[in-house]
Design a protein around this motif. Sequence first.
Motif, mmCIF file in Angstrom:
data_model
loop_
_atom_site.group_PDB
_atom_site.id
_atom_site.type_symbol
_atom_site.label_atom_id
_atom_site.label_comp_id
_atom_site.label_asym_id
_atom_site.label_seq_id
_atom_site.Cartn_x
_atom_site.Cartn_y
_atom_site.Cartn_z
ATOM 1 N N ILE A 18 8.668 -56.225 -18.708
ATOM 2 C CA ILE A 18 8.046 -55.232 -17.826
ATOM 3 C C ILE A 18 6.521 -55.316 -17.953
ATOM 4 O O ILE A 18 5.799 -55.310 -16.954
ATOM 5 C CB ILE A 18 8.567 -53.811 -18.138
ATOM 6 C CG1 ILE A 18 10.028 -53.697 -17.714
ATOM 7 C CG2 ILE A 18 7.698 -52.747 -17.470
ATOM 8 C CD1 ILE A 18 10.747 -52.474 -18.240
ATOM 9 N N ALA A 38 11.925 -47.336 -12.751
ATOM 10 C CA ALA A 38 12.624 -48.388 -13.494
ATOM 11 C C ALA A 38 13.431 -49.279 -12.562
ATOM 12 O O ALA A 38 13.487 -50.495 -12.743
ATOM 13 C CB ALA A 38 13.525 -47.766 -14.557
ATOM 14 N N VAL A 63 11.594 -48.578 -19.872
ATOM 15 C CA VAL A 63 10.521 -47.911 -19.131
ATOM 16 C C VAL A 63 10.217 -46.556 -19.756
ATOM 17 O O VAL A 63 9.052 -46.193 -19.955
ATOM 18 C CB VAL A 63 10.882 -47.772 -17.629
ATOM 19 C CG1 VAL A 63 9.923 -46.832 -16.915
ATOM 20 C CG2 VAL A 63 10.880 -49.135 -16.958
#
Length: 168
Positions: A18, A38, A63
Motif C-alpha cells: 500500500i 481500503a 489500511v
Amino acid sequence: MDQTLKKNPSRAECEKTIRRILITEILQNGKNKHFRMATDFITYFEALYPASDSLTKQVQRAVKAMNMPKDEDGFFIIDRTPEQVAQDRELHTLFEQSQTQIVSLDECETLFLSLDPAYREFVTYRFTQSDTLRDKYVTIQQTNNGLLIYTKDKKKLEQVLQRLMMLS
C-alpha cells in the motif's frame, strides 16, 4: 495443486505494498487522486493473490493499522501522520485568519540601531506603533545590544531616524 497461486500476504506485506502504491501515485500525479478506501487497493492485490474475503479483510486491516490521515477530498495522505495533518490545518487556519503573506528579505537591506539593552523592548514597541515609521521597515529584530532592522529603502529609513534623533 496449482503452484502459481500464492497465499494471502501478511498485514505487514500489505502495508508495504500500500505504501509503495501510494508513493508511486504521488510521484506520478503529485498527490493521491485515486485511493480513498481500503477497497480501492483490492484490484492491485487481486493481480498478485487469489481474490477472497480473507484478502479483502487483510487489506482492510493493513489500511486501518497504517492510520493514514485523509485530505479534504477524502484521499489517503501517505507522507504525514494524522497529528501532522491536524497541525498543518491549524497553521492554515491561523495563516488565513491573520492574512499571512510571505515577504522575501532578499531585496531588503539591514540597518542596525545600537542602543542600551534596557531600552530595546520599549523602543521596539514605539517603533511598531509609530505612524512615521510604519511603512519604512519590513521587520525589526532585537539583538543583545540594539535593533536589527530590515528595510526596502535604507536611505529613507536612515533619514527619518536621523531626524528623530536630532528632534528637539
